[in-house]
Design a protein around this motif. Structure first.
Motif, PDB file in Angstrom:
ATOM      1  N   LEU A 149       1.342  -1.238   7.150  1.00  0.00           N
ATOM      2  CA  LEU A 149       0.222  -1.814   7.896  1.00  0.00           C
ATOM      3  C   LEU A 149      -1.033  -1.949   7.040  1.00  0.00           C
ATOM      4  O   LEU A 149      -1.805  -2.886   7.202  1.00  0.00           O
ATOM      5  CB  LEU A 149      -0.066  -0.985   9.143  1.00  0.00           C
ATOM      6  N   LEU A 150      -1.242  -1.008   6.129  1.00  0.00           N
ATOM      7  CA  LEU A 150      -2.404  -1.101   5.236  1.00  0.00           C
ATOM      8  C   LEU A 150      -2.310  -2.352   4.365  1.00  0.00           C
ATOM      9  O   LEU A 150      -3.279  -3.089   4.215  1.00  0.00           O
ATOM     10  CB  LEU A 150      -2.506   0.142   4.349  1.00  0.00           C
ATOM     11  N   PRO A 192       6.131   2.821  -4.738  1.00  0.00           N
ATOM     12  CA  PRO A 192       5.792   1.456  -4.345  1.00  0.00           C
ATOM     13  C   PRO A 192       5.518   1.364  -2.842  1.00  0.00           C
ATOM     14  O   PRO A 192       6.189   2.009  -2.040  1.00  0.00           O
ATOM     15  CB  PRO A 192       7.031   0.643  -4.708  1.00  0.00           C
ATOM     16  N   CYS A 193       4.523   0.589  -2.504  1.00  0.00           N
ATOM     17  CA  CYS A 193       4.238   0.340  -1.098  1.00  0.00           C
ATOM     18  C   CYS A 193       5.364  -0.543  -0.553  1.00  0.00           C
ATOM     19  O   CYS A 193       5.970  -1.312  -1.286  1.00  0.00           O
ATOM     20  CB  CYS A 193       2.883  -0.353  -0.961  1.00  0.00           C
ATOM     21  N   THR A 234      -5.761  -3.815   2.966  1.00  0.00           N
ATOM     22  CA  THR A 234      -6.311  -2.555   2.484  1.00  0.00           C
ATOM     23  C   THR A 234      -5.437  -2.019   1.356  1.00  0.00           C
ATOM     24  O   THR A 234      -4.225  -2.194   1.372  1.00  0.00           O
ATOM     25  CB  THR A 234      -6.345  -1.516   3.636  1.00  0.00           C
ATOM     26  N   THR A 235      -6.045  -1.379   0.399  1.00  0.00           N
ATOM     27  CA  THR A 235      -5.279  -0.802  -0.704  1.00  0.00           C
ATOM     28  C   THR A 235      -4.488   0.399  -0.217  1.00  0.00           C
ATOM     29  O   THR A 235      -5.050   1.345   0.336  1.00  0.00           O
ATOM     30  CB  THR A 235      -6.228  -0.373  -1.845  1.00  0.00           C
TER      31      THR A 235
END
Length: 76
Positions: free
Chosen positions: A33-34, A27-28, A39-40
């Protein structure tokens, strides 16, 4: 390597090293920052974690096998 073909329990052999996939994707996190830029993030689909069953040195152009089957050059 196409991460879409990996599942938990998949065994990869690279040269003389053998790995067993324990987790595909991650998981992000909120501070990414993306993700904040819209951004993906590649982490959910483009990473894998493995347990090393047999260690060693991996060299460029070593054979890559998935569950014992040699992967084609285009799959690397």
């Amino acid at each position: 390597l196409d991460y879409a073909i990996l599942r938990e329990g998949t065994r990869l052999t690279i040269g003389r090293c053998e790995l067993e996939i324990t987790c595909v994707g991650k998981p992000c996190y909120d501070a990414c920052l993306l993700q904040q830029d819209g951004t993906t993030c590649p982490l959910p689909k483009s990473c894998a974690f493995a347990h090393v069953l047999s260690g060693g040195v991996i060299h460029k152009n070593d054979e890559l096998k998935l569950n014992g089957d040699l992967l084609q050059e285009t799959s690397r």
